[in-house]
Design a protein around this motif. Structure first.
Motif, PDB file in Angstrom:
ATOM      1  N   ALA A  61      -1.423  -2.724   7.488  1.00  0.00           N
ATOM      2  CA  ALA A  61      -2.588  -3.190   6.727  1.00  0.00           C
ATOM      3  C   ALA A  61      -3.889  -2.675   7.341  1.00  0.00           C
ATOM      4  O   ALA A  61      -4.157  -2.876   8.523  1.00  0.00           O
ATOM      5  CB  ALA A  61      -2.610  -4.715   6.679  1.00  0.00           C
ATOM      6  N   ALA A  62      -4.698  -2.001   6.518  1.00  0.00           N
ATOM      7  CA  ALA A  62      -5.970  -1.466   6.997  1.00  0.00           C
ATOM      8  C   ALA A  62      -6.804  -0.997   5.823  1.00  0.00           C
ATOM      9  O   ALA A  62      -6.270  -0.576   4.786  1.00  0.00           O
ATOM     10  CB  ALA A  62      -5.742  -0.287   7.953  1.00  0.00           C
ATOM     11  N   GLU A  63      -8.098  -1.080   6.000  1.00  0.00           N
ATOM     12  CA  GLU A  63      -9.009  -0.328   5.147  1.00  0.00           C
ATOM     13  C   GLU A  63      -9.032   1.093   5.705  1.00  0.00           C
ATOM     14  O   GLU A  63      -9.242   1.287   6.900  1.00  0.00           O
ATOM     15  CB  GLU A  63     -10.408  -0.938   5.180  1.00  0.00           C
ATOM     16  N   SER A  64      -8.812   2.099   4.837  1.00  0.00           N
ATOM     17  CA  SER A  64      -8.515   3.419   5.392  1.00  0.00           C
ATOM     18  C   SER A  64      -9.326   4.582   4.834  1.00  0.00           C
ATOM     19  O   SER A  64      -9.138   5.713   5.286  1.00  0.00           O
ATOM     20  CB  SER A  64      -7.023   3.733   5.185  1.00  0.00           C
ATOM     21  N   HIS A  65     -10.211   4.341   3.871  1.00  0.00           N
ATOM     22  CA  HIS A  65     -10.889   5.486   3.255  1.00  0.00           C
ATOM     23  C   HIS A  65     -12.216   5.748   3.949  1.00  0.00           C
ATOM     24  O   HIS A  65     -13.111   4.901   3.962  1.00  0.00           O
ATOM     25  CB  HIS A  65     -11.106   5.239   1.766  1.00  0.00           C
ATOM     26  N   VAL A  66     -12.342   6.945   4.538  1.00  0.00           N
ATOM     27  CA  VAL A  66     -13.514   7.269   5.355  1.00  0.00           C
ATOM     28  C   VAL A  66     -14.808   7.131   4.555  1.00  0.00           C
ATOM     29  O   VAL A  66     -15.795   6.564   5.038  1.00  0.00           O
ATOM     30  CB  VAL A  66     -13.385   8.676   5.945  1.00  0.00           C
ATOM     31  N   GLY A  75       0.819  -1.200   0.000  1.00  0.00           N
ATOM     32  CA  GLY A  75       0.000   0.000   0.000  1.00  0.00           C
ATOM     33  C   GLY A  75       0.849   1.243   0.000  1.00  0.00           C
ATOM     34  O   GLY A  75       2.083   1.194  -0.093  1.00  0.00           O
ATOM     35  N   PHE A  76       0.206   2.383   0.145  1.00  0.00           N
ATOM     36  CA  PHE A  76       0.901   3.662   0.053  1.00  0.00           C
ATOM     37  C   PHE A  76       1.992   3.815   1.114  1.00  0.00           C
ATOM     38  O   PHE A  76       3.186   3.916   0.797  1.00  0.00           O
ATOM     39  CB  PHE A  76      -0.128   4.794   0.150  1.00  0.00           C
ATOM     40  N   ILE A  77       1.611   3.819   2.390  1.00  0.00           N
ATOM     41  CA  ILE A  77       2.597   4.043   3.439  1.00  0.00           C
ATOM     42  C   ILE A  77       3.468   2.809   3.638  1.00  0.00           C
ATOM     43  O   ILE A  77       4.688   2.911   3.806  1.00  0.00           O
ATOM     44  CB  ILE A  77       1.903   4.443   4.755  1.00  0.00           C
TER      45      ILE A  77
END
Length: 324
Positions: free
Chosen positions: A84-89, A10-12
């Motif tokens: 690792a995470a779902e991150s989009h509000v 992912g990005f980060i």
């Protein structure tokens, strides 16, 4: 050192992996990295292309919610950095179930496996959004969590779960909570890359409400340096804030992006505000600075200009990902 990095495509996470494998992160020179990533829409092996040939990288496609997979990869690793995470509000507002599974259950699966295998260091990467909104001043690490979005609520739950494994089992867990990140390889669902890619394509950009929401911005490379410091020397059972020191309203940021892309305000469309939209985030990161010697190294003006330039130079990366 062998480090397991979840969400490493992912990005980060990919920025962290690239930093480790180019020996630019403190305390991790020569480290071996195993990436576990579900490779959803927000994760791509293209993000690891600059280090893909490194002999110190292993990539395991898979879900952190899969106990058998996590059990297999956890062994022989001294450290874990859990991105690792779902991150989009906005996505969490539309459908929260996947956020609860990945962010909470996935964290629990990792913690259980880390406990069984005697992992020496476990960094759980979180967000300033767990605190809700603050009209003035800054949160400290002892501030209570009060999340307002389903995304933030699942991250707060994961934070508390991670800290409980230290208090209950003695697992050497630290939690980081970071400001808004920006930089290359960020999916264009997020504000800066969405605005930049839309403007570069001659499209309009959506500004939520009156644009007065305030966010603190940090370059992803600074976040990764802070994460490495916490992995190396952070005190188990503690929370560390990672701030950027650059507060802007969304309207102010929009003006900067318009100028950087040679566009005018007629390209901005004001849209209905997000449900439950937090007005302001602000972190006091003096603990990280005083205890671990952290200082941001990327000047915001220079970092933003370099980010815009990266998107301008890499349309082949982002054009297949652009959303309406």
């Amino acid at each position: 050192m062998k480090v397991l990095v979840t969400g490493g495509a992912g990005f980060i996470g990919s920025a962290f992996v690239r930093g480790v494998l180019t020996d630019t992160l403190p305390g991790l020179e020569g480290a071996h990295v195993t990436v576990v990533d579900k490779l959803t829409y927000a994760g791509s092996l293209a993000n690891l292309a600059p280090v893909a040939t490194s002999g110190r990288l292993d990539v395991v496609p898979g879900d952190v919610c899969d106990p058998a997979l996590v059990e297999a990869v956890m062994r022989r690793h001294e450290g874990v950095v859990h991105f690792a995470a779902e991150s989009h509000v906005d996505r969490s507002i539309r459908a929260a179930a996947e956020f609860a599974m990945t962010n909470v259950v996935g964290t629990q699966v990792l913690l259980d496996a880390a406990l069984r295998h005697g992992v020496e260091r476990f960094v759980h990467v979180s967000t300033d959004e767990v605190y809700g909104s603050i009209p003035s001043g800054s949160w400290t690490e002892s501030s209570p969590v009060a999340p307002n979005s389903p995304y933030a609520a699942t991250k707060a739950g994961a934070d508390l779960l991670a800290l409980s494994y230290h208090r209950t089992h003695g697992l050497p867990v630290t939690v980081t909570r970071c400001a808004n990140n920006y930089g290359p390889y960020q999916h264009p669902e997020k504000l800066i890359p969405r605005f930049v890619t839309n403007l570069l394509e001659g499209r309009t950009v959506p500004l939520y409400g009156d644009g007065s929401q305030v966010r603190d911005w940090i370059h992803v490379d600074d976040h990764c340096r802070a994460t490495a410091l916490v992995l190396e020397r952070g005190k188990p059972g503690e929370v560390y804030h990672v701030g950027g020191g650059q507060e802007l309203t969304n309207r102010e940021l929009t003006g900067l992006l318009l100028r950087a892309c040679g566009a005018d305000w007629d390209r901005v469309v004001q849209v209905e505000d997000r449900k439950g939209h937090d007005r302001r985030y602000a972190l006091d990161d003096s603990r990280l600075r005083d205890e671990l010697g952290y200082r941001p190294e990327v000047d915001f003006a220079g970092g933003l200009a370099a980010t815009v330039r990266w998107y301008r130079d890499n349309p082949g990366w982002w054009r297949p990902l652009v959303i309406d």
